[in-house]
Design a protein around this motif. Structure first.
Motif, PDB file in Angstrom:
ATOM      1  N   TYR A   1      52.726  23.976  27.395  1.00  0.00           N
ATOM      2  CA  TYR A   1      53.084  24.467  28.727  1.00  0.00           C
ATOM      3  C   TYR A   1      54.050  23.508  29.418  1.00  0.00           C
ATOM      4  O   TYR A   1      55.068  23.929  29.966  1.00  0.00           O
ATOM      5  N   VAL A   2      53.741  22.221  29.375  1.00  0.00           N
ATOM      6  CA  VAL A   2      54.622  21.224  29.998  1.00  0.00           C
ATOM      7  C   VAL A   2      55.996  21.244  29.338  1.00  0.00           C
ATOM      8  O   VAL A   2      57.026  21.201  30.026  1.00  0.00           O
ATOM      9  N   LEU A   3      56.042  21.331  28.024  1.00  0.00           N
ATOM     10  CA  LEU A   3      57.317  21.409  27.318  1.00  0.00           C
ATOM     11  C   LEU A   3      58.090  22.668  27.711  1.00  0.00           C
ATOM     12  O   LEU A   3      59.321  22.621  27.874  1.00  0.00           O
ATOM     13  N   ALA A   4      57.392  23.784  27.875  1.00  0.00           N
ATOM     14  CA  ALA A   4      58.048  25.023  28.288  1.00  0.00           C
ATOM     15  C   ALA A   4      58.604  24.908  29.711  1.00  0.00           C
ATOM     16  O   ALA A   4      59.699  25.389  29.997  1.00  0.00           O
ATOM     17  N   VAL A   5      57.858  24.255  30.599  1.00  0.00           N
ATOM     18  CA  VAL A   5      58.344  24.042  31.972  1.00  0.00           C
ATOM     19  C   VAL A   5      59.590  23.160  31.946  1.00  0.00           C
ATOM     20  O   VAL A   5      60.572  23.441  32.646  1.00  0.00           O
ATOM     21  N   ILE A   6      59.570  22.114  31.140  1.00  0.00           N
ATOM     22  CA  ILE A   6      60.740  21.236  31.026  1.00  0.00           C
ATOM     23  C   ILE A   6      61.942  22.023  30.507  1.00  0.00           C
ATOM     24  O   ILE A   6      63.056  21.890  31.031  1.00  0.00           O
TER      25      ILE A   6
ATOM     26  N   MET B   1      61.392  38.983  24.806  1.00  0.00           N
ATOM     27  CA  MET B   1      60.708  38.052  25.690  1.00  0.00           C
ATOM     28  C   MET B   1      60.709  36.639  25.103  1.00  0.00           C
ATOM     29  O   MET B   1      60.853  35.683  25.833  1.00  0.00           O
ATOM     30  N   LEU B   2      60.547  36.524  23.807  1.00  0.00           N
ATOM     31  CA  LEU B   2      60.527  35.202  23.180  1.00  0.00           C
ATOM     32  C   LEU B   2      61.917  34.599  23.044  1.00  0.00           C
ATOM     33  O   LEU B   2      62.043  33.412  22.753  1.00  0.00           O
ATOM     34  N   ASN B   3      62.956  35.399  23.261  1.00  0.00           N
ATOM     35  CA  ASN B   3      64.322  34.889  23.149  1.00  0.00           C
ATOM     36  C   ASN B   3      64.794  34.201  24.412  1.00  0.00           C
ATOM     37  O   ASN B   3      65.894  33.677  24.449  1.00  0.00           O
ATOM     38  N   HIS B   4      63.999  34.222  25.450  1.00  0.00           N
ATOM     39  CA  HIS B   4      64.383  33.678  26.745  1.00  0.00           C
ATOM     40  C   HIS B   4      63.397  32.583  27.152  1.00  0.00           C
ATOM     41  O   HIS B   4      62.188  32.745  26.985  1.00  0.00           O
ATOM     42  N   PRO B   5      63.883  31.452  27.697  1.00  0.00           N
ATOM     43  CA  PRO B   5      62.969  30.360  28.083  1.00  0.00           C
ATOM     44  C   PRO B   5      61.883  30.795  29.065  1.00  0.00           C
ATOM     45  O   PRO B   5      60.729  30.380  28.931  1.00  0.00           O
ATOM     46  N   ILE B   6      62.221  31.643  30.019  1.00  0.00           N
ATOM     47  CA  ILE B   6      61.208  32.082  30.988  1.00  0.00           C
ATOM     48  C   ILE B   6      60.181  32.989  30.313  1.00  0.00           C
ATOM     49  O   ILE B   6      58.995  32.928  30.617  1.00  0.00           O
ATOM     50  N   GLY B   7      60.608  33.801  29.377  1.00  0.00           N
ATOM     51  CA  GLY B   7      59.670  34.637  28.632  1.00  0.00           C
ATOM     52  C   GLY B   7      58.682  33.806  27.838  1.00  0.00           C
ATOM     53  O   GLY B   7      57.481  34.092  27.817  1.00  0.00           O
ATOM     54  N   ARG B   8      59.190  32.749  27.191  1.00  0.00           N
ATOM     55  CA  ARG B   8      58.286  31.845  26.450  1.00  0.00           C
ATOM     56  C   ARG B   8      57.326  31.144  27.402  1.00  0.00           C
ATOM     57  O   ARG B   8      56.141  31.005  27.108  1.00  0.00           O
ATOM     58  N   LEU B   9      57.844  30.716  28.562  1.00  0.00           N
ATOM     59  CA  LEU B   9      56.981  30.056  29.546  1.00  0.00           C
ATOM     60  C   LEU B   9      55.888  31.005  30.017  1.00  0.00           C
ATOM     61  O   LEU B   9      54.729  30.605  30.132  1.00  0.00           O
ATOM     62  N   ARG B  10      56.223  32.266  30.261  1.00  0.00           N
ATOM     63  CA  ARG B  10      55.222  33.227  30.717  1.00  0.00           C
ATOM     64  C   ARG B  10      54.118  33.414  29.686  1.00  0.00           C
ATOM     65  O   ARG B  10      52.940  33.467  30.039  1.00  0.00           O
ATOM     66  N   ILE B  11      54.500  33.505  28.414  1.00  0.00           N
ATOM     67  CA  ILE B  11      53.502  33.685  27.355  1.00  0.00           C
ATOM     68  C   ILE B  11      52.614  32.449  27.231  1.00  0.00           C
ATOM     69  O   ILE B  11      51.390  32.549  27.190  1.00  0.00           O
ATOM     70  N   ILE B  12      53.230  31.282  27.192  1.00  0.00           N
ATOM     71  CA  ILE B  12      52.457  30.043  27.068  1.00  0.00           C
ATOM     72  C   ILE B  12      51.572  29.841  28.296  1.00  0.00           C
ATOM     73  O   ILE B  12      50.414  29.427  28.175  1.00  0.00           O
ATOM     74  N   ALA B  13      52.088  30.152  29.484  1.00  0.00           N
ATOM     75  CA  ALA B  13      51.301  30.000  30.708  1.00  0.00           C
ATOM     76  C   ALA B  13      50.081  30.913  30.689  1.00  0.00           C
ATOM     77  O   ALA B  13      48.988  30.509  31.106  1.00  0.00           O
ATOM     78  N   PHE B  14      50.254  32.136  30.194  1.00  0.00           N
ATOM     79  CA  PHE B  14      49.123  33.065  30.115  1.00  0.00           C
ATOM     80  C   PHE B  14      48.048  32.534  29.174  1.00  0.00           C
ATOM     81  O   PHE B  14      46.863  32.492  29.527  1.00  0.00           O
ATOM     82  N   ILE B  15      48.464  32.108  27.996  1.00  0.00           N
ATOM     83  CA  ILE B  15      47.499  31.615  27.004  1.00  0.00           C
ATOM     84  C   ILE B  15      46.826  30.340  27.502  1.00  0.00           C
ATOM     85  O   ILE B  15      45.608  30.172  27.380  1.00  0.00           O
TER      86      ILE B  15
END
Length: 97
Positions: free
Chosen positions: A54-59, A1-15
């Protein structure tokens, strides 16, 4: 999950979404009803840092997956609505399958 940009976004969005709920449901009442402004200072600072992540992950996802302007606007709007990040997460999970 952490190896994929969307996976990182999902984790950061949850937190980030959880920190927003803690800020609204716990820290703000402590400040205004029990005169404990330190709660908002601590939780608000943490939430601010998480919002920047979160903003950085969305970008990152925007460029990695060539998101449309509409998807980016939805992702950014989700951060300002309580429980919005959880709605975003369900959409990301649905689209990822």
């Amino acid at each position: 999950m952490l190896n994929h940009p969307i996976g990182r976004l999902r984790i950061i969005a949850f937190i980030e979404g959880m920190s927003y709920l803690v800020l609204l449901a716990i820290a703000m009442p402590l400040k205004y009803f029990l005169d404990m402004p330190q709660a908002v200072k601590i939780v608000g600072s943490l939430h601010g840092l998480l919002f920047v992540l979160y903003v950085l992950a969305v970008i990152h996802v925007t460029f990695a997956h060539r998101w449309s302007v509409l998807k980016v606007l939805f992702a950014m709007l989700a951060a300002f609505i309580p429980f919005g990040n959880f709605l975003l997460d369900s959409r990301l999970l649905k689209n990822n399958r």
